[in-house]
Design a protein around this motif. Structure first.
Motif, mmCIF file in Angstrom:
data_model
loop_
_atom_site.group_PDB
_atom_site.id
_atom_site.type_symbol
_atom_site.label_atom_id
_atom_site.label_comp_id
_atom_site.label_asym_id
_atom_site.label_seq_id
_atom_site.Cartn_x
_atom_site.Cartn_y
_atom_site.Cartn_z
ATOM 1 N N ALA A 208 1.605 10.243 -9.521
ATOM 2 C CA ALA A 208 1.868 8.909 -8.951
ATOM 3 C C ALA A 208 0.743 7.940 -9.321
ATOM 4 O O ALA A 208 1.001 6.799 -9.720
ATOM 5 N N ARG B 92 1.204 4.552 -11.620
ATOM 6 C CA ARG B 92 0.867 3.234 -11.084
ATOM 7 C C ARG B 92 -0.244 2.570 -11.908
ATOM 8 O O ARG B 92 -0.254 1.351 -12.083
ATOM 9 N N SER C 151 2.114 -3.612 -6.797
ATOM 10 C CA SER C 151 3.212 -3.078 -5.972
ATOM 11 C C SER C 151 3.936 -1.924 -6.639
ATOM 12 O O SER C 151 4.683 -1.197 -5.995
ATOM 13 N N ASP D 160 9.956 7.350 -4.590
ATOM 14 C CA ASP D 160 9.277 7.198 -3.310
ATOM 15 C C ASP D 160 7.772 7.497 -3.429
ATOM 16 O O ASP D 160 6.938 6.733 -2.929
ATOM 17 N N GLN D 161 7.443 8.594 -4.094
ATOM 18 C CA GLN D 161 6.020 8.947 -4.305
ATOM 19 C C GLN D 161 5.312 7.834 -5.074
ATOM 20 O O GLN D 161 4.180 7.462 -4.774
ATOM 21 N N TYR D 162 6.003 7.309 -6.079
ATOM 22 C CA TYR D 162 5.438 6.257 -6.924
ATOM 23 C C TYR D 162 5.180 4.977 -6.117
ATOM 24 O O TYR D 162 4.087 4.406 -6.166
ATOM 25 N N LEU D 163 6.188 4.548 -5.361
ATOM 26 C CA LEU D 163 6.066 3.270 -4.647
ATOM 27 C C LEU D 163 5.093 3.341 -3.474
ATOM 28 O O LEU D 163 4.424 2.361 -3.150
ATOM 29 N N LYS D 164 5.017 4.533 -2.846
ATOM 30 C CA LYS D 164 4.147 4.645 -1.661
ATOM 31 C C LYS D 164 2.682 4.902 -2.007
ATOM 32 O O LYS D 164 1.824 4.877 -1.122
ATOM 33 N N TYR D 165 2.412 5.173 -3.274
ATOM 34 C CA TYR D 165 1.035 5.481 -3.679
ATOM 35 C C TYR D 165 0.104 4.305 -3.377
ATOM 36 O O TYR D 165 0.415 3.159 -3.684
ATOM 37 N N LYS D 166 -1.025 4.592 -2.760
ATOM 38 C CA LYS D 166 -2.001 3.532 -2.460
ATOM 39 C C LYS D 166 -3.021 3.470 -3.589
ATOM 40 O O LYS D 166 -3.734 4.435 -3.834
#
Lengths: 198, 198
Positions: free
Chosen positions: B37, B41, B79, B191-197
Protein backbone atom coordinates in the motif's frame (compact mmCIF):
# COMPACT_ATOMS: atom_id res chain seq x y z
CA UNK A 1 45.84 20.78 -7.65
CA UNK A 2 44.78 23.98 -9.35
CA UNK A 3 42.80 21.96 -11.89
CA UNK A 4 41.13 19.69 -9.35
CA UNK A 5 38.01 21.86 -9.09
CA UNK A 6 37.65 22.05 -12.84
CA UNK A 7 38.08 18.30 -13.14
CA UNK A 8 35.38 17.74 -10.52
CA UNK A 9 33.09 20.10 -12.39
CA UNK A 10 33.60 18.11 -15.57
CA UNK A 11 32.93 14.81 -13.81
CA UNK A 12 29.79 16.14 -12.12
CA UNK A 13 28.54 17.64 -15.36
CA UNK A 14 29.14 14.36 -17.16
CA UNK A 15 27.44 12.34 -14.41
CA UNK A 16 24.49 14.75 -14.39
CA UNK A 17 24.15 14.44 -18.14
CA UNK A 18 24.25 10.64 -17.93
CA UNK A 19 21.49 10.57 -15.34
CA UNK A 20 19.33 13.10 -17.10
CA UNK A 21 19.29 11.28 -20.42
CA UNK A 22 18.15 7.98 -18.88
CA UNK A 23 15.60 6.49 -21.23
CA UNK A 24 16.81 8.51 -24.17
CA UNK A 25 18.71 6.41 -26.61
CA UNK A 26 20.08 8.53 -29.38
CA UNK A 27 21.31 12.02 -29.76
CA UNK A 28 19.28 12.80 -32.88
CA UNK A 29 18.08 16.38 -32.80
CA UNK A 30 14.38 17.18 -32.45
CA UNK A 31 12.72 17.57 -35.87
CA UNK A 32 10.69 20.61 -36.90
CA UNK A 33 7.21 20.38 -35.40
CA UNK A 34 5.56 20.73 -38.83
CA UNK A 35 7.38 17.63 -40.05
CA UNK A 36 4.71 15.27 -38.64
CA UNK A 37 6.22 12.01 -39.93
CA UNK A 38 9.73 12.99 -38.85
CA UNK A 39 8.57 14.05 -35.41
CA UNK A 40 6.57 10.85 -34.89
CA UNK A 41 9.47 8.62 -35.98
CA UNK A 42 11.83 10.62 -33.74
CA UNK A 43 9.55 10.12 -30.71
CA UNK A 44 9.35 6.37 -31.33
CA UNK A 45 13.04 5.85 -32.04
CA UNK A 46 14.24 8.01 -29.14
CA UNK A 47 12.10 6.46 -26.44
CA UNK A 48 12.88 3.09 -24.95
CA UNK A 49 9.61 2.51 -23.10
CA UNK A 50 5.92 3.35 -23.20
CA UNK A 51 2.50 2.16 -22.14
CA UNK A 52 1.06 -0.77 -24.09
CA UNK A 53 -2.70 -1.02 -23.92
CA UNK A 54 -4.88 -4.07 -24.39
CA UNK A 55 -8.48 -5.03 -23.66
CA UNK A 56 -8.51 -6.78 -20.30
CA UNK A 57 -10.23 -10.13 -20.40
CA UNK A 58 -9.83 -10.31 -16.62
CA UNK A 59 -11.27 -6.86 -15.78
CA UNK A 60 -14.56 -6.77 -17.67
CA UNK A 61 -13.10 -5.53 -20.92
CA UNK A 62 -11.40 -2.49 -19.35
CA UNK A 63 -8.58 -0.82 -21.27
CA UNK A 64 -5.47 -2.07 -19.47
CA UNK A 65 -2.21 -0.12 -19.78
CA UNK A 66 1.10 -1.71 -18.87
CA UNK A 67 4.62 -0.30 -18.73
CA UNK A 68 6.75 -2.01 -21.38
CA UNK A 69 10.09 -1.61 -23.08
CA UNK A 70 10.15 -1.61 -26.85
CA UNK A 71 12.41 -1.06 -29.82
CA UNK A 72 11.74 -0.14 -33.42
CA UNK A 73 15.25 -1.00 -34.58
CA UNK A 74 18.88 -0.67 -33.69
CA UNK A 75 20.07 2.93 -33.27
CA UNK A 76 20.46 4.67 -36.64
CA UNK A 77 18.26 2.00 -38.29
CA UNK A 78 14.75 2.41 -36.99
CA UNK A 79 11.69 0.94 -38.70
CA UNK A 80 8.91 2.84 -36.95
CA UNK A 81 7.34 -0.51 -35.98
CA UNK A 82 7.44 -1.14 -32.22
CA UNK A 83 8.54 -4.62 -31.13
CA UNK A 84 8.06 -6.02 -27.62
CA UNK A 85 9.41 -8.89 -25.52
CA UNK A 86 6.48 -10.21 -23.51
CA UNK A 87 5.52 -13.20 -21.40
CA UNK A 88 2.04 -14.61 -20.86
CA UNK A 89 2.81 -14.50 -17.12
CA UNK A 90 1.82 -10.86 -17.64
CA UNK A 91 -1.78 -9.87 -18.49
CA UNK A 92 -0.80 -7.81 -21.57
CA UNK A 93 0.38 -10.79 -23.64
CA UNK A 94 -2.56 -12.91 -22.43
CA UNK A 95 -5.01 -10.17 -23.43
CA UNK A 96 -3.41 -9.68 -26.86
CA UNK A 97 -3.66 -13.38 -27.70
CA UNK A 98 -7.43 -13.19 -27.09
CA UNK A 99 -8.11 -9.73 -28.56
CA UNK A 100 -5.51 -8.07 -30.79
CA UNK A 101 -6.80 -4.51 -30.34
CA UNK A 102 -4.03 -2.46 -28.76
CA UNK A 103 -2.25 0.88 -28.57
CA UNK A 104 1.19 2.12 -27.58
CA UNK A 105 1.49 5.56 -25.99
CA UNK A 106 4.73 7.49 -25.69
CA UNK A 107 5.48 10.89 -24.18
CA UNK A 108 8.25 13.31 -25.05
CA UNK A 109 8.38 14.31 -21.39
CA UNK A 110 10.88 11.71 -20.14
CA UNK A 111 13.26 12.62 -22.97
CA UNK A 112 13.82 15.91 -21.17
CA UNK A 113 13.24 17.99 -24.31
CA UNK A 114 9.98 19.68 -23.24
CA UNK A 115 11.60 22.54 -21.37
CA UNK A 116 9.30 23.79 -18.66
CA UNK A 117 6.08 22.67 -20.39
CA UNK A 118 3.63 20.57 -18.39
CA UNK A 119 3.47 16.89 -19.48
CA UNK A 120 -0.15 17.45 -20.67
CA UNK A 121 0.69 20.62 -22.60
CA UNK A 122 0.45 20.23 -26.40
CA UNK A 123 3.95 21.74 -26.50
CA UNK A 124 5.25 18.49 -24.95
CA UNK A 125 4.63 15.93 -27.67
CA UNK A 126 2.70 12.69 -27.27
CA UNK A 127 1.94 9.89 -29.67
CA UNK A 128 -0.48 6.97 -29.59
CA UNK A 129 -0.09 4.24 -32.18
CA UNK A 130 -3.26 2.14 -32.39
CA UNK A 131 -3.50 -1.22 -34.11
CA UNK A 132 -3.12 -4.96 -33.61
CA UNK A 133 -0.67 -6.52 -31.17
CA UNK A 134 0.46 -9.76 -32.78
CA UNK A 135 2.87 -12.56 -31.89
CA UNK A 136 5.73 -13.03 -34.37
CA UNK A 137 6.76 -16.43 -35.71
CA UNK A 138 9.96 -17.05 -33.71
CA UNK A 139 11.73 -18.42 -36.80
CA UNK A 140 10.93 -15.52 -39.11
CA UNK A 141 13.39 -12.96 -40.47
CA UNK A 142 11.30 -10.25 -38.81
CA UNK A 143 11.67 -11.92 -35.39
CA UNK A 144 15.43 -12.00 -35.93
CA UNK A 145 15.45 -8.26 -36.75
CA UNK A 146 13.17 -7.53 -33.79
CA UNK A 147 15.27 -9.51 -31.31
CA UNK A 148 18.42 -7.66 -32.33
CA UNK A 149 16.51 -4.36 -32.10
CA UNK A 150 15.23 -5.22 -28.61
CA UNK A 151 18.43 -6.69 -27.18
CA UNK A 152 20.52 -3.78 -28.49
CA UNK A 153 18.39 -1.15 -26.76
CA UNK A 154 17.58 -3.36 -23.75
CA UNK A 155 20.65 -5.53 -23.04
CA UNK A 156 19.09 -6.77 -19.79
CA UNK A 157 16.50 -8.75 -21.81
CA UNK A 158 19.13 -11.29 -22.90
CA UNK A 159 19.32 -12.53 -19.32
CA UNK A 160 15.58 -12.75 -18.61
CA UNK A 161 14.51 -16.22 -17.39
CA UNK A 162 14.03 -18.80 -20.16
CA UNK A 163 11.31 -20.41 -18.02
CA UNK A 164 9.16 -17.27 -18.43
CA UNK A 165 8.95 -17.96 -22.17
CA UNK A 166 9.29 -14.39 -23.42
CA UNK A 167 8.11 -14.01 -27.00
CA UNK A 168 8.36 -11.23 -29.57
CA UNK A 169 5.24 -9.24 -30.42
CA UNK A 170 4.76 -6.33 -32.78
CA UNK A 171 2.21 -3.59 -33.11
CA UNK A 172 0.68 -3.51 -36.60
CA UNK A 173 -0.16 0.18 -36.75
CA UNK A 174 -3.56 1.18 -38.12
CA UNK A 175 -3.88 4.74 -36.78
CA UNK A 176 -1.58 7.48 -35.48
CA UNK A 177 -2.62 10.16 -32.99
CA UNK A 178 0.14 12.70 -32.38
CA UNK A 179 0.04 16.11 -30.76
CA UNK A 180 3.25 18.13 -30.86
CA UNK A 181 1.94 21.70 -30.79
CA UNK A 182 -1.25 23.73 -30.42
CA UNK A 183 -4.06 23.09 -32.90
CA UNK A 184 -5.01 19.46 -32.29
CA UNK A 185 -3.61 16.16 -33.58
CA UNK A 186 -1.28 16.39 -36.58
CA UNK A 187 -2.64 14.79 -39.75
CA UNK A 188 -0.40 11.77 -40.42
CA UNK A 189 -1.11 8.53 -42.28
CA UNK A 190 0.48 5.19 -41.37
CA UNK A 191 1.99 5.10 -44.85
CA UNK A 192 3.65 8.53 -44.44
CA UNK A 193 4.96 7.43 -41.03
CA UNK A 194 6.39 4.09 -42.17
CA UNK A 195 7.92 5.40 -45.41
CA UNK A 196 9.71 8.30 -43.71
CA UNK A 197 13.48 8.06 -44.11
CA UNK A 198 15.32 8.85 -40.87
CA UNK B 1 38.52 32.99 -4.82
CA UNK B 2 39.65 29.79 -3.16
CA UNK B 3 36.03 28.84 -2.63
CA UNK B 4 34.91 29.66 -6.16
CA UNK B 5 35.34 26.09 -7.42
CA UNK B 6 33.43 24.68 -4.50
CA UNK B 7 30.65 27.21 -5.01
CA UNK B 8 30.40 26.26 -8.68
CA UNK B 9 30.26 22.60 -7.75
CA UNK B 10 27.38 23.31 -5.41
CA UNK B 11 25.51 25.31 -8.06
CA UNK B 12 26.05 22.62 -10.70
CA UNK B 13 24.99 19.88 -8.30
CA UNK B 14 21.87 21.82 -7.41
CA UNK B 15 21.04 22.53 -11.05
CA UNK B 16 21.64 18.89 -11.97
CA UNK B 17 19.36 17.79 -9.17
CA UNK B 18 16.65 20.19 -10.29
CA UNK B 19 16.77 18.90 -13.86
CA UNK B 20 16.95 15.26 -12.90
CA UNK B 21 13.90 15.35 -10.66
CA UNK B 22 11.68 16.81 -13.42
CA UNK B 23 8.34 15.08 -13.02
CA UNK B 24 9.06 14.05 -9.47
CA UNK B 25 7.21 16.22 -7.04
CA UNK B 26 8.20 15.35 -3.53
CA UNK B 27 11.26 14.16 -1.78
CA UNK B 28 9.56 11.35 0.16
CA UNK B 29 11.84 8.35 0.39
CA UNK B 30 11.00 5.11 -1.40
CA UNK B 31 9.02 2.76 0.85
CA UNK B 32 10.00 -0.84 1.54
CA UNK B 33 8.98 -3.02 -1.40
CA UNK B 34 6.95 -5.34 0.88
CA UNK B 35 4.80 -2.42 1.99
CA UNK B 36 2.44 -2.75 -1.01
CA UNK B 37 0.00 0.00 0.00
CA UNK B 38 2.81 2.41 0.91
CA UNK B 39 4.67 1.74 -2.32
CA UNK B 40 1.55 2.19 -4.44
CA UNK B 41 0.62 5.47 -2.74
CA UNK B 42 4.22 6.67 -3.09
CA UNK B 43 4.22 5.94 -6.85
CA UNK B 44 0.95 7.84 -7.32
CA UNK B 45 1.86 10.82 -5.14
CA UNK B 46 5.38 11.20 -6.54
CA UNK B 47 4.46 11.10 -10.21
CA UNK B 48 2.89 14.07 -11.95
CA UNK B 49 1.86 12.35 -15.18
CA UNK B 50 0.85 8.98 -16.56
CA UNK B 51 -1.09 7.32 -19.34
CA UNK B 52 -4.87 7.43 -19.04
CA UNK B 53 -6.58 4.68 -20.98
CA UNK B 54 -10.12 4.62 -22.32
CA UNK B 55 -12.15 2.61 -24.82
CA UNK B 56 -12.02 4.45 -28.13
CA UNK B 57 -15.41 5.05 -29.64
CA UNK B 58 -13.67 6.40 -32.74
CA UNK B 59 -11.27 3.48 -33.29
CA UNK B 60 -13.52 0.42 -33.18
CA UNK B 61 -13.39 0.01 -29.42
CA UNK B 62 -9.59 -0.09 -29.26
CA UNK B 63 -7.92 0.62 -25.90
CA UNK B 64 -6.64 4.18 -26.30
CA UNK B 65 -3.85 5.54 -24.10
CA UNK B 66 -3.21 9.26 -23.74
CA UNK B 67 -0.51 11.20 -21.90
CA UNK B 68 -2.10 13.20 -19.07
CA UNK B 69 -1.10 15.13 -16.00
CA UNK B 70 -2.80 14.23 -12.75
CA UNK B 71 -2.74 14.94 -9.03
CA UNK B 72 -3.98 12.99 -6.03
CA UNK B 73 -3.61 15.93 -3.64
CA UNK B 74 -1.35 18.76 -2.67
CA UNK B 75 2.14 17.69 -1.60
CA UNK B 76 2.12 16.14 1.88
CA UNK B 77 -1.66 15.60 1.63
CA UNK B 78 -2.30 12.95 -0.99
CA UNK B 79 -5.57 11.03 -1.27
CA UNK B 80 -4.53 8.19 -3.58
CA UNK B 81 -7.36 9.18 -5.95
CA UNK B 82 -6.10 10.55 -9.27
CA UNK B 83 -7.78 13.71 -10.56
CA UNK B 84 -7.48 15.01 -14.12
CA UNK B 85 -8.14 18.25 -16.01
CA UNK B 86 -9.53 17.24 -19.39
CA UNK B 87 -11.31 18.78 -22.37
CA UNK B 88 -13.67 17.05 -24.76
CA UNK B 89 -11.54 18.48 -27.57
CA UNK B 90 -9.38 15.46 -26.70
CA UNK B 91 -10.62 11.88 -27.37
CA UNK B 92 -9.98 10.67 -23.78
CA UNK B 93 -12.71 12.82 -22.21
CA UNK B 94 -15.10 12.10 -25.11
CA UNK B 95 -14.51 8.35 -24.68
CA UNK B 96 -15.00 8.46 -20.91
CA UNK B 97 -18.34 10.24 -21.22
CA UNK B 98 -19.59 7.37 -23.43
CA UNK B 99 -17.88 4.44 -21.63
CA UNK B 100 -16.50 4.95 -18.12
CA UNK B 101 -14.12 1.97 -18.22
CA UNK B 102 -10.59 3.31 -17.79
CA UNK B 103 -7.14 2.76 -16.30
CA UNK B 104 -4.22 4.96 -15.31
CA UNK B 105 -0.72 3.56 -15.74
CA UNK B 106 2.34 4.99 -14.01
CA UNK B 107 5.98 3.95 -14.11
CA UNK B 108 8.68 4.46 -11.50
CA UNK B 109 11.18 4.87 -14.32
CA UNK B 110 10.86 8.64 -14.89
CA UNK B 111 11.32 9.25 -11.15
CA UNK B 112 14.93 8.18 -11.64
CA UNK B 113 14.84 5.75 -8.71
CA UNK B 114 15.19 2.50 -10.69
CA UNK B 115 18.98 2.55 -10.84
CA UNK B 116 20.16 0.70 -13.92
CA UNK B 117 17.09 -1.55 -14.18
CA UNK B 118 15.29 -1.72 -17.53
CA UNK B 119 11.88 0.04 -17.57
CA UNK B 120 10.18 -3.37 -18.09
CA UNK B 121 12.11 -5.05 -15.28
CA UNK B 122 9.98 -5.96 -12.22
CA UNK B 123 12.64 -4.16 -10.17
CA UNK B 124 11.42 -0.88 -11.70
CA UNK B 125 7.93 -0.51 -10.28
CA UNK B 126 4.75 0.00 -12.30
CA UNK B 127 1.16 0.46 -11.29
CA UNK B 128 -2.12 0.32 -13.16
CA UNK B 129 -5.24 1.59 -11.43
CA UNK B 130 -8.35 0.32 -13.21
CA UNK B 131 -11.85 1.67 -12.68
CA UNK B 132 -14.33 4.27 -13.86
CA UNK B 133 -13.34 7.69 -15.21
CA UNK B 134 -16.08 10.07 -14.12
CA UNK B 135 -16.77 13.79 -14.46
CA UNK B 136 -17.01 15.68 -11.15
CA UNK B 137 -19.78 18.13 -10.37
CA UNK B 138 -17.96 21.47 -10.76
CA UNK B 139 -19.66 22.87 -7.65
CA UNK B 140 -18.82 19.98 -5.32
CA UNK B 141 -16.37 20.05 -2.40
CA UNK B 142 -14.45 17.26 -4.13
CA UNK B 143 -14.01 19.35 -7.29
CA UNK B 144 -12.64 22.18 -5.14
CA UNK B 145 -10.13 19.79 -3.49
CA UNK B 146 -9.21 18.34 -6.89
CA UNK B 147 -8.70 21.73 -8.53
CA UNK B 148 -6.34 22.84 -5.76
CA UNK B 149 -4.53 19.48 -6.03
CA UNK B 150 -4.17 19.85 -9.80
CA UNK B 151 -3.24 23.54 -9.93
CA UNK B 152 -0.67 23.12 -7.14
CA UNK B 153 1.21 20.36 -8.94
CA UNK B 154 0.53 21.77 -12.44
CA UNK B 155 0.53 25.59 -12.17
CA UNK B 156 0.37 25.90 -15.97
CA UNK B 157 -3.23 24.56 -15.91
CA UNK B 158 -4.52 27.81 -14.40
CA UNK B 159 -3.77 29.56 -17.68
CA UNK B 160 -5.24 26.97 -20.06
CA UNK B 161 -7.84 28.49 -22.43
CA UNK B 162 -11.31 28.93 -20.91
CA UNK B 163 -12.78 28.30 -24.37
CA UNK B 164 -11.49 24.71 -24.25
CA UNK B 165 -13.82 24.03 -21.33
CA UNK B 166 -11.49 21.90 -19.22
CA UNK B 167 -13.36 19.86 -16.59
CA UNK B 168 -12.28 17.82 -13.60
CA UNK B 169 -12.49 14.04 -13.81
CA UNK B 170 -11.53 11.38 -11.30
CA UNK B 171 -10.70 7.72 -11.51
CA UNK B 172 -12.91 5.64 -9.21
CA UNK B 173 -10.49 2.81 -8.54
CA UNK B 174 -11.84 -0.76 -8.69
CA UNK B 175 -8.63 -2.77 -9.11
CA UNK B 176 -4.91 -2.27 -8.49
CA UNK B 177 -2.16 -4.03 -10.45
CA UNK B 178 1.31 -3.24 -9.10
CA UNK B 179 4.63 -4.93 -9.69
CA UNK B 180 7.56 -3.65 -7.64
CA UNK B 181 9.77 -6.75 -7.43
CA UNK B 182 10.10 -10.31 -8.70
CA UNK B 183 7.24 -12.70 -8.02
CA UNK B 184 4.28 -11.17 -9.87
CA UNK B 185 1.77 -8.47 -8.93
CA UNK B 186 1.61 -7.53 -5.23
CA UNK B 187 -1.69 -8.43 -3.54
CA UNK B 188 -3.33 -5.09 -2.67
CA UNK B 189 -6.99 -4.19 -2.22
CA UNK B 190 -8.45 -0.78 -3.07
CA UNK B 191 -9.44 -0.41 0.58
CA UNK B 192 -5.87 -1.03 1.82
CA UNK B 193 -4.60 1.45 -0.76
CA UNK B 194 -7.07 4.24 0.05
CA UNK B 195 -6.85 3.86 3.83
CA UNK B 196 -3.05 3.96 3.91
CA UNK B 197 -1.75 6.92 5.92
CA UNK B 198 1.13 8.66 4.17
Amino acid sequence: MKNKGFFCLLVLFFLGFQVCVQGRLLAASKPDRDDAAGYARWLVSQNSWGILNTISTELEGAPFGNVVSFSDGVPEKSSGIPYFYLTTLDPTARNALKDHRSSLTISEYPLGTCGKADPESPVCAKITLTGKLVLLDANSKEAEFAQTALFTKHPEMKGWPKSHNFQIFKLEIKDIFMINWFGGPKPLTVDQYLKYKM
